[in-house]
Enzyme design. Structure first.
Site, mmCIF file in Angstrom:
data_model
loop_
_atom_site.group_PDB
_atom_site.id
_atom_site.type_symbol
_atom_site.label_atom_id
_atom_site.label_comp_id
_atom_site.label_asym_id
_atom_site.label_seq_id
_atom_site.Cartn_x
_atom_site.Cartn_y
_atom_site.Cartn_z
ATOM 1 N N HIS A 1 0.817 -1.222 0.000
ATOM 2 C CA HIS A 1 0.000 0.000 0.000
ATOM 3 C C HIS A 1 0.847 1.266 0.000
ATOM 4 O O HIS A 1 0.351 2.334 0.357
ATOM 5 C CB HIS A 1 -0.967 -0.034 1.194
ATOM 6 C CG HIS A 1 -1.952 -1.167 1.097
ATOM 7 N ND1 HIS A 1 -2.561 -1.741 2.188
ATOM 8 C CD2 HIS A 1 -2.411 -1.844 0.014
ATOM 9 C CE1 HIS A 1 -3.362 -2.725 1.770
ATOM 10 N NE2 HIS A 1 -3.278 -2.811 0.468
ATOM 11 N N CYS B 1 6.384 19.631 -6.613
ATOM 12 C CA CYS B 1 7.411 18.871 -7.331
ATOM 13 C C CYS B 1 8.548 19.803 -7.764
ATOM 14 O O CYS B 1 8.308 20.816 -8.415
ATOM 15 C CB CYS B 1 6.776 18.204 -8.546
ATOM 16 S SG CYS B 1 7.981 17.331 -9.549
ATOM 17 N N SER C 1 -6.028 -7.994 9.987
ATOM 18 C CA SER C 1 -7.410 -8.442 10.207
ATOM 19 C C SER C 1 -7.944 -9.184 8.981
ATOM 20 O O SER C 1 -9.023 -9.764 9.040
ATOM 21 C CB SER C 1 -8.311 -7.232 10.485
ATOM 22 O OG SER C 1 -8.344 -6.394 9.340
ATOM 23 N N ALA D 1 2.763 -9.501 18.391
ATOM 24 C CA ALA D 1 3.843 -9.844 17.458
ATOM 25 C C ALA D 1 5.189 -9.996 18.166
ATOM 26 O O ALA D 1 5.959 -10.911 17.843
ATOM 27 C CB ALA D 1 3.937 -8.754 16.387
HETATM 28 P P1 NAD Z 1 -6.189 -3.743 10.723
HETATM 29 O O1 NAD Z 1 -6.133 -2.451 11.461
HETATM 30 O O2 NAD Z 1 -7.398 -4.042 9.917
HETATM 31 O O3 NAD Z 1 -6.051 -4.921 11.775
HETATM 32 C C1 NAD Z 1 -5.013 -4.939 12.709
HETATM 33 C C2 NAD Z 1 -4.925 -6.326 13.309
HETATM 34 O O4 NAD Z 1 -3.801 -6.336 14.173
HETATM 35 C C3 NAD Z 1 -6.152 -6.727 14.133
HETATM 36 O O5 NAD Z 1 -6.562 -8.004 13.699
HETATM 37 C C4 NAD Z 1 -5.618 -6.780 15.564
HETATM 38 O O6 NAD Z 1 -6.210 -7.802 16.326
HETATM 39 C C5 NAD Z 1 -4.132 -7.069 15.335
HETATM 40 N N1 NAD Z 1 -3.217 -6.649 16.391
HETATM 41 C C6 NAD Z 1 -3.389 -5.646 17.294
HETATM 42 N N2 NAD Z 1 -2.323 -5.586 18.105
HETATM 43 C C7 NAD Z 1 -1.447 -6.552 17.702
HETATM 44 C C8 NAD Z 1 -0.168 -6.969 18.133
HETATM 45 N N3 NAD Z 1 0.461 -6.391 19.154
HETATM 46 N N4 NAD Z 1 0.427 -7.992 17.489
HETATM 47 C C9 NAD Z 1 -0.195 -8.607 16.445
HETATM 48 N N5 NAD Z 1 -1.410 -8.246 15.992
HETATM 49 C C10 NAD Z 1 -2.024 -7.233 16.612
HETATM 50 O O7 NAD Z 1 -4.858 -3.859 9.875
HETATM 51 P P2 NAD Z 1 -4.568 -4.430 8.412
HETATM 52 O O8 NAD Z 1 -5.115 -5.802 8.285
HETATM 53 O O9 NAD Z 1 -3.136 -4.184 8.164
HETATM 54 O O10 NAD Z 1 -5.434 -3.529 7.429
HETATM 55 C C11 NAD Z 1 -5.432 -2.150 7.574
HETATM 56 C C12 NAD Z 1 -4.980 -1.358 6.388
HETATM 57 O O11 NAD Z 1 -4.633 -0.110 6.930
HETATM 58 C C13 NAD Z 1 -3.749 -1.828 5.699
HETATM 59 O O12 NAD Z 1 -4.039 -1.770 4.366
HETATM 60 C C14 NAD Z 1 -2.659 -0.800 5.989
HETATM 61 O O13 NAD Z 1 -2.138 -0.292 4.779
HETATM 62 C C15 NAD Z 1 -3.349 0.336 6.629
HETATM 63 N N6 NAD Z 1 -2.768 0.801 7.907
HETATM 64 C C16 NAD Z 1 -1.419 0.826 8.071
HETATM 65 C C17 NAD Z 1 -0.886 1.240 9.269
HETATM 66 C C18 NAD Z 1 0.614 1.251 9.419
HETATM 67 O O14 NAD Z 1 1.329 1.413 8.432
HETATM 68 N N7 NAD Z 1 1.117 1.067 10.645
HETATM 69 C C19 NAD Z 1 -1.711 1.619 10.324
HETATM 70 C C20 NAD Z 1 -3.081 1.599 10.117
HETATM 71 C C21 NAD Z 1 -3.601 1.169 8.896
#
Ligand code: NAD
Length: 251
Positions: free
Chosen positions: A123, A150, A196, A238
């Site tokens: 993404h 730019c 998720s 994690a």
């Molecule tokens: P999501 O927010 O939909 O789900 C997060 C998942 O992480 C949940 O299932 C939750 O239970 C789990 N989780 C929470 N704490 C955790 C831990 N300590 N260890 C392991 N798992 C844990 O995230 P997604 O599935 O990545 O989808 C969200 C979209 O949003 C992605 O496309 C991403 O690009 C974007 N996003 C990215 C960030 C980032 O770059 N950090 C943050 C928010 C959203």
């Protein structure tokens, strides 16, 4: 039907050093312990901000300053966070094993800051900018983040640079997804970490890996709709799940 959730321990961990190819498929939950909010669950950012106002092309065209201000805030909040032990564990795994591939949905750059080699940032990244004329500016410097224009375009007509991330309603990068699919098709072990499985088409990689016969393990403290795809589910954060599954102290 998959077996009921095992306790938070590895019941039948493969000897990962004997495998050739392992894909780690990571989501926002991997960064949660660094303090970066996830999308879903408690503290998710879309509870406070409507994506229609901050994270889609239409919002950018309507009010670029508001959208860029929001992303500047997100960069600042990510910059204030640091990679945690789980990120470092992945770097150490890659140092031990040449077949560890990392496909991430995260845009925060924390894996790279931890020294992990990322094979696909599905993404995009908060840390790259994109010009509608000149494309991705991988070398964007602080000055461009500040000027928001730019530097390769004539100053009088230089367009706004947008973050090189996949916003809501954007198409994904087809070439990158194809590359990730190749890695998934090759994997003997597919480990979903902190995702998720609700964001498509990225969520389809878990299904794809299962269809191709990979062994499937999930690291996530909570159950979700995609959990049933996994043979084994570690209900751990994690930073604990990674060392439990991939011990580094084996000869
Ligand atoms: P999501 O927010 O939909 O789900 C997060 C998942 O992480 C949940 O299932 C939750 O239970 C789990 N989780 C929470 N704490 C955790 C831990 N300590 N260890 C392991 N798992 C844990 O995230 P997604 O599935 O990545 O989808 C969200 C979209 O949003 C992605 O496309 C991403 O690009 C974007 N996003 C990215 C960030 C980032 O770059 N950090 C943050 C928010 C959203």
């Amino acid at each position: 039907m998959p077996p009921p959730n095992p306790p938070a321990a590895v019941t039948s961990a493969p000897d990962w050093l004997q495998l050739q190819r392992i894909v780690l498929f990571t989501g926002a939950g991997l960064s949660a312990e660094s303090g970066v909010p996830t999308y879903r669950g408690a503290g998710g950012i879309w509870r406070d901000y409507r994506y229609q106002d901050y994270a889609c092309q239409r919002a950018f065209e309507h009010d670029p300053v508001k959208v860029l201000d929001f992303h500047a805030l997100r960069r600042a909040s990510v910059q204030a966070c640091a990679p945690h032990a789980g990120h470092a564990h992945i770097r150490q795994m890659q140092a031990r094993h040449p077949g560890i591939r990392v496909i991430t949905q995260n845009i925060d750059g924390l894996l790279q800051r931890a020294g992990v080699a990322v094979d696909a940032e599905l993404h995009g990244s908060l840390w790259r900018l994109r010009c509608p004329v000149h494309g991705v500016q991988a070398d964007a410097a602080a000055a461009e983040f500040a000027s928001r224009r730019c530097r390769h375009c004539p100053p009088a007509t230089a367009p706004w640079l947008r973050p090189d991330i996949t916003w809501f309603e954007d198409a994904v990068d087809a070439d990158l997804f194809e590359h990730a699919a190749m890695l998934v098709d090759d994997a003997e072990l597919f480990v979903g970490i902190g995702t998720s499985g609700a964001v498509w088409p990225a969520a389809g990689f878990a299904e794809r890996a299962r269809r191709r016969g990979a062994r499937m393990i999930e690291i996530n403290p909570e159950d979700n709709e995609a959990s049933a795809l996994y043979d084994e589910r570690l209900r751990l954060p994690a930073s604990q799940g990674l060392p439990a599954l991939f011990p580094l102290d084996r000869p």
